[in-house]
Scaffold this active site. Structure first.
Site, PDB file in Angstrom:
ATOM      1  N   TYR A  45       0.858  -1.190   0.000  1.00  0.00           N
ATOM      2  CA  TYR A  45       0.000   0.000   0.000  1.00  0.00           C
ATOM      3  C   TYR A  45       0.892   1.238   0.000  1.00  0.00           C
ATOM      4  O   TYR A  45       1.938   1.238  -0.623  1.00  0.00           O
ATOM      5  CB  TYR A  45      -0.997  -0.043   1.171  1.00  0.00           C
ATOM      6  N   LYS A 116      -6.122  -2.015  -0.464  1.00  0.00           N
ATOM      7  CA  LYS A 116      -6.954  -1.843   0.737  1.00  0.00           C
ATOM      8  C   LYS A 116      -7.484  -3.182   1.226  1.00  0.00           C
ATOM      9  O   LYS A 116      -7.472  -3.472   2.434  1.00  0.00           O
ATOM     10  CB  LYS A 116      -8.128  -0.909   0.430  1.00  0.00           C
ATOM     11  N   GLU A 187     -13.749   4.780  -2.340  1.00  0.00           N
ATOM     12  CA  GLU A 187     -12.322   5.082  -2.225  1.00  0.00           C
ATOM     13  C   GLU A 187     -11.845   5.955  -3.371  1.00  0.00           C
ATOM     14  O   GLU A 187     -12.046   5.629  -4.547  1.00  0.00           O
ATOM     15  CB  GLU A 187     -11.527   3.766  -2.223  1.00  0.00           C
ATOM     16  N   ASP A 211     -11.837   7.842   2.620  1.00  0.00           N
ATOM     17  CA  ASP A 211     -11.117   9.118   2.520  1.00  0.00           C
ATOM     18  C   ASP A 211     -11.725  10.165   3.441  1.00  0.00           C
ATOM     19  O   ASP A 211     -11.019  11.044   3.941  1.00  0.00           O
ATOM     20  CB  ASP A 211     -11.142   9.632   1.078  1.00  0.00           C
ATOM     21  N   ASN A 350      -0.751  11.914   1.362  1.00  0.00           N
ATOM     22  CA  ASN A 350      -0.044  10.768   0.786  1.00  0.00           C
ATOM     23  C   ASN A 350       0.133  10.970  -0.717  1.00  0.00           C
ATOM     24  O   ASN A 350      -0.647  11.687  -1.334  1.00  0.00           O
ATOM     25  CB  ASN A 350      -0.867   9.488   1.015  1.00  0.00           C
TER      26      ASN A 350
END
Length: 491
Positions: A45, A116, A187, A211, A350
């Site tokens: 990830y 995920k 997502e 999120d 990120n």
């Protein structure tokens, strides 16, 4: 296996190695991930998955999950029926428009649902056969992809408006028909789609947006951890967000709801959360605000400098969800340190390349005063004879545990309060020795135990609120640990 990974030149090659392993030998794949989660989570990830999504079409090896193109509207249920597993409990779905901080990557965003769901299993023991990654292909506005002959998705601009909404509706209806006990996790949708989709379905089906709500949950967990260091009360805190999108408003609203649980009115709580975006401080005179931003548009004079906003508002914490690197510069950190004995500095964007500051910068510029956590991992920092261990405020502390709790209870809904429960459960697991190093999240080496404990706390709340569709077991945590997937071979 570890030796083979060490022989590879870079993390993208290691990612591909692990994805190939997942295709060939799922049991061994999860045995590897669970043997050293702190090492392998960044490979499957963030941050590695960001590069994998950017290069997805050029490194494609084998299909994982389902691609549902909008050209198949009217046939979504038929396509879902092709999935071999008939008992799907968790779907992570993206339309690829806002992948991490990298933007529109089209079907290359499939790396996110795959990653995920791998963490659902590796971090919280959700059986992998119950999971399904899905990408809704509605086109892309990324011109590089549209001109790339290797691009795997529809080579057309993104569909918007009523046609898009109808496709989402058809997808949700098909999932409810095919998998009535499933939970849908949205997502990496663009803000203008993510917020209304969540609002439309959250009270109708078992669903959440990671999120918005998962990010909020892990941020709130970090705040609870930070308050254990500073010794202050949540209701005495004020926060300033760099960024005013769905992540920022999601965190701000969850903090507000948590403050309400500690005695404030919702108006008082929201007044302690401020937003700042490319056009400056979000305040009530601005005319460019979306509806979801307006609850946090407070009475104030306009302000176009983040440092000036800090000096005016005097927040205890700043939270970066801008996806723009280096915005928490030296003047920002010094301003926070001037108005706080222990400033809370959370650059959550990120991947690592988008972080608002590094751990070293935060500790150095604050002269070791910062309580720090980031979205991507940073190594320990030595400063003035002390070693600080920066926490990673990654959603991985929240969404896998939420999944296991939903599975254990067959929950009808996922509510905001469940994320507050999760945040408290995460923060309570950090011991004093860890707090003394600045760590405010449980060590990732122990994340399976941490997630199962968090899942049990959430499950208890689900039963208390009568949201479960199964009978309550005598020992919830023992029940969850017994349910957890174990990567062993069976005859």
């Amino acid at each position: 296996m570890h030796t083979q990974l060490d022989m590879l030149d870079n993390d993208l090659q290691r990612y591909l190695f692990l994805m190939d392993l997942q295709s060939r030998n799922q049991t061994l794949f999860y045995a590897v991930l669970m043997s050293d989660p702190a090492r392998f989570m960044p490979l499957v990830y963030t941050p590695t998955v960001g590069e994998a999504c950017q290069k997805f079409d050029h490194i494609f090896r084998s299909a994982h999950g389902l691609y549902l193109p909008i050209t198949a509207k009217g046939r979504v249920k038929e396509l879902l029926a092709n999935w071999p597993q008939k008992d799907v409990r968790f779907i992570v779905v993206t339309d690829g428009e806002r992948i991490l901080g990298l933007g529109d990557l089209g079907v290359g965003g499939m790396g996110i649902p795959i990653g995920k769901l791998a963490l659902y299993t590796a971090v919280a023991g959700v059986p992998p056969e119950l999971t399904l990654p899905i990408t809704l292909d509605v086109g892309t506005n990324n011109h590089t992809l549209l001109e790339d002959p290797l691009y795997l998705g529809l080579q057309q601009p993104r569909v918007r408006g009523e046609e898009y909404d109808a496709f989402i509706e058809e997808f949700v209806d098909a999932v409810q028909t095919m998998y009535p006990s499933s939970c849908i996790q949205w997502e990496d949708f663009a803000n203008f789609n993510a917020v209304p989709i969540l609002a439309r379905y959250k009270d109708k089906i078992c669903t959440y947006n990671d999120d918005i709500q998962g990010t909020a949950g892990v941020a709130l967990a970090g705040i609870y951890g930070a308050l254990r260091i500073s010794g202050q009360k949540l209701t005495d805190q004020t926060f300033l967000f760099m960024g005013a999108g769905s992540a920022a408003t999601g965190i701000a609203e969850l903090i507000s709801q948590a403050m309400v649980m500690e005695g404030l009115t919702i108006e008082q709580a929201r007044a302690r959360n401020w937003l700042f975006d490319i056009n400056g401080l979000v305040e009530s005179s601005r005319t460019d605000l979306a509806d979801f931003q307006k609850p946090f548009a407070h009475d104030s004079k306009p302000c176009n400098s983040f440092v000036d906003a800090i000096n005016m508002i005097k927040p205890q914490g700043i939270v970066g969800v801008s996806t723009v690197p280096k915005l928490f510069n030296q003047p920002v950190i010094e301003a926070m340190s001037a108005v706080n004995e222990r400033p809370i500095i959370f650059p959550y964007s990120n991947p690592t390349s988008r972080s608002e500051c590094t751990a070293e910068e935060a500790y150095k510029w604050s002269r070791g005063k910062a309580i720090f956590a980031s979205g991507s991992p940073f190594q320990p920092v030595s400063y003035m004879g002390q070693t600080f261990v920066p926490g990673q405020g990654n959603n991985v502390y929240i969404f896998p545990a939420m999944g296991m709790a939903v599975l254990a209870t067959d929950a009808r809904r996922v509510t905001e309060q469940m994320f507050i429960v999760a945040a408290k459960a995460v923060a309570e697991q950090v011991n004093q020795a860890e707090l003394d190093t600045g760590l405010i999240y449980p060590p990732q080496s122990q994340i399976l135990d941490a997630s199962l404990h968090t899942a049990a706390r959430i499950a208890e709340y689900i039963f208390e609120q009568d949201l479960a569709r199964v009978e309550k077991p005598a020992d919830i945590e023992a029940h969850i640990r017994n349910m957890a997937y174990k990567p062993v071979y069976t005859n």
